[in-house]
Design an enzyme around this catalytic site. Structure first.
Site, PDB file in Angstrom:
ATOM      1  N   ARG A 126       6.906  -4.467  -4.293  1.00  0.00           N
ATOM      2  CA  ARG A 126       7.463  -5.781  -3.957  1.00  0.00           C
ATOM      3  C   ARG A 126       8.589  -6.240  -4.877  1.00  0.00           C
ATOM      4  NH1 ARG A 126       2.349  -5.372  -2.702  1.00  0.00           N
ATOM      5  NH2 ARG A 126       1.680  -6.054  -0.641  1.00  0.00           N
ATOM      6  N   HIS A 151       8.572  -2.375  -0.092  1.00  0.00           N
ATOM      7  CA  HIS A 151       8.862  -0.988   0.278  1.00  0.00           C
ATOM      8  C   HIS A 151      10.185  -0.811   1.023  1.00  0.00           C
ATOM      9  CE1 HIS A 151       5.093   0.099  -1.344  1.00  0.00           C
ATOM     10  NE2 HIS A 151       4.331  -0.034  -0.294  1.00  0.00           N
ATOM     11  N   HIS A 224       4.181   7.537  -0.181  1.00  0.00           N
ATOM     12  CA  HIS A 224       3.032   6.697   0.153  1.00  0.00           C
ATOM     13  C   HIS A 224       1.933   7.481   0.883  1.00  0.00           C
ATOM     14  CE1 HIS A 224       0.919   3.007   0.818  1.00  0.00           C
ATOM     15  NE2 HIS A 224       1.928   2.253   0.441  1.00  0.00           N
ATOM     16  N   TYR A 226      -1.646   8.754   1.791  1.00  0.00           N
ATOM     17  CA  TYR A 226      -3.003   8.221   1.687  1.00  0.00           C
ATOM     18  C   TYR A 226      -3.930   9.427   1.607  1.00  0.00           C
ATOM     19  CZ  TYR A 226      -1.696   3.522   3.491  1.00  0.00           C
ATOM     20  OH  TYR A 226      -1.162   2.277   3.687  1.00  0.00           O
ATOM     21  N   GLN A 327       0.944   3.057  -8.880  1.00  0.00           N
ATOM     22  CA  GLN A 327       0.273   2.050  -8.062  1.00  0.00           C
ATOM     23  C   GLN A 327      -0.984   2.686  -7.496  1.00  0.00           C
ATOM     24  OE1 GLN A 327       1.632  -1.052  -7.632  1.00  0.00           O
ATOM     25  NE2 GLN A 327       0.209  -1.920  -6.147  1.00  0.00           N
ATOM     26  N   GLU A 355       0.736   5.975  -6.022  1.00  0.00           N
ATOM     27  CA  GLU A 355       2.189   5.952  -5.859  1.00  0.00           C
ATOM     28  C   GLU A 355       2.845   5.884  -7.238  1.00  0.00           C
ATOM     29  OE1 GLU A 355       2.892   2.611  -2.877  1.00  0.00           O
ATOM     30  OE2 GLU A 355       0.719   2.702  -3.033  1.00  0.00           O
TER      31      GLU A 355
END
Ligand code: GLA
Length: 390
Positions: A126, A151, A224, A226, A327, A355
């Site tokens: 952000r 992002h 990103h 997962y 992150q 991340e």
């Protein structure tokens, strides 16, 4: 491998090299009919890279690239969003499954899942209120997360079609290039970006990011993916055991914007300096983990910063990076509304993201390491995920 199999593999390899010689170095093993959409069901085990047609977006052709290493591990990446769509590895019993969330078809991504596997830019995470001031000028960014920019904005690097550099047929590596134009999503400067993905025979997936600009601009690139090391989203990641080599983290306000403080993790649910089950203390973290960890590493060597293990599959994943932050996001916003290709709902905590990055909102936080790239400078970061079994 038996002698016959070896000969067979060698034959395929030679055929592949011949094919690539006859089409100027690009490896179009699939039909050249542009209307044909191939899916990820490709089963070739040839070491190297293979390209399949995968559809179209913004009038540009989208491809799916399959990287295969000597062990038969496969990573699939699309030039749509620089997206890792699958990473198939064996578990401790030799059963293969993908350890990342992803879809077999482009349409899954055109529906904009929350950044599944995508390359994130121009700025990962952000930027408060979607604005920052640089050299006396205030820039207004596209705002897409309450009042904030997240992002890269409304159409970040995850939603554009990248250009692949010519492929070397028998090397499991892919370089994607993208030119982000001056003013795109509000960011200053033409930014030339490239990301190289390579899969080693030691099951290391290396991501190398390079960028150059013609005006000073913030840059913070990441991936990103997962991960769910069990390879099955019916299991949450709450039993995965996580270690993060970070004595501090950046606390956030209710809008997930860092307060600017670097807070010690000691005595808090953020202390992963020794391995802990993710589910052990998540109840003490309102909303779940979605925080930037200030890595203990010094300098910009490629150092190990985190490790995740899963007792169901026996898989372990190590994270290495040159970056100062990580992150850790525990899939808090996943809510079952998105389904896997085989119809399983992707529930809250079905996967986790690690991340590697610079800290969120750095352009507005003078005490954080700078994310400003100036003309003449070269942005270069490396992150590597390494998977193994016990
Ligand atoms: C990042 C953010 C999260 C969330 C996810 C995507 O990890 O930190 O807050 O936005 O991306 O859903």
């Amino acid at each position: 491998m038996t002698k016959t199999l070896q000969n067979f593999a060698l034959g395929i390899l030679i055929a592949g090299i011949l094919t690539s010689c006859s089409n100027n170095g690009t490896n179009k093993n699939e039909s050249s009919d542009s209307t044909k959409t191939t899916t990820t069901t490709t089963t070739t085990m040839k070491t190297g890279i293979q390209q399949s047609d995968w559809g179209e977006s913004d009038g540009k052709k989208v491809y799916l690239y399959t990287l295969t290493n000597k062990n038969g591990a496969q990573v699939k990446i699309s030039n749509y969003g620089g997206t890792i769509t699958s990473w198939v590895t064996p578990d401790s019993k030799g059963n293969k499954s993908s350890i990342v969330l992803g879809f077999n078809e482009l349409k899954g991504y055109l529906a904009h899942p929350p950044y599944f596997g995508a390359t994130i830019g121009r700025y990962g995470n952000r930027i408060a209120k979607g604005r920052f001031t640089l050299n006396g000028k205030t820039y207004k960014l596209a705002v897409n997360n309450n009042a904030n920019a997240l992002h890269g904005g409304l159409k970040g690097f995850d939603k554009v079609v990248w250009d692949a550099a010519p492929l070397a047929d028998n090397t499991p590596a892919l370089t994607l290039n993208y030119l982000s134009k001056d003013g795109e999503e509000g960011y200053p400067g033409n930014l030339k970006v490239s990301v190289k993905f390579s899969l080693s025979d030691d099951d290391e997936l290396k991501l190398e990011y390079n960028a150059e600009t013609d005006k000073a601009t913030p840059v913070n690139l990441t991936n990103h993916s997962y991960f769910n090391l069990t390879g099955d989203v019916s299991n949450t990641i709450l039993n995965h055991v996580l270690m993060i080599d970070a004595d501090k983290y950046t606390p956030v306000d209710t809008g997930l914007i860092p307060t600017g403080e670097l807070k010690p993790v000691k005595g808090t649910p953020f202390d992963f300096t020794t391995p802990h089950k993710i589910g052990e203390r998540i109840g003490q973290v309102p909303g779940g983990y979605d925080h930037n960890f200030v890595l203990n590493k010094k300098g910009t060597d490629l150092d190990k910063v985190a490790e995740v293990t899963d007792s169901i599959s026996g898989r372990k994943m190590e994270v290495y990076t040159t970056q100062p932050g990580l992150q850790f996001y525990s899939g808090n916003f996943l809510d079952g509304s998105i389904k896997t290709d085989d119809g399983k709902p992707i529930q809250q905590h079905a996967a986790l993201c690690l991340e590697t990055q610079h800290f969120p909102d750095s352009p507005n936080q003078p005490s954080f390491p700078s994310t400003i790239l100036k003309p003449g400078e070269k942005y270069h970061t490396v992150t590597m995920y390494k998977v193994s079994v016990k």
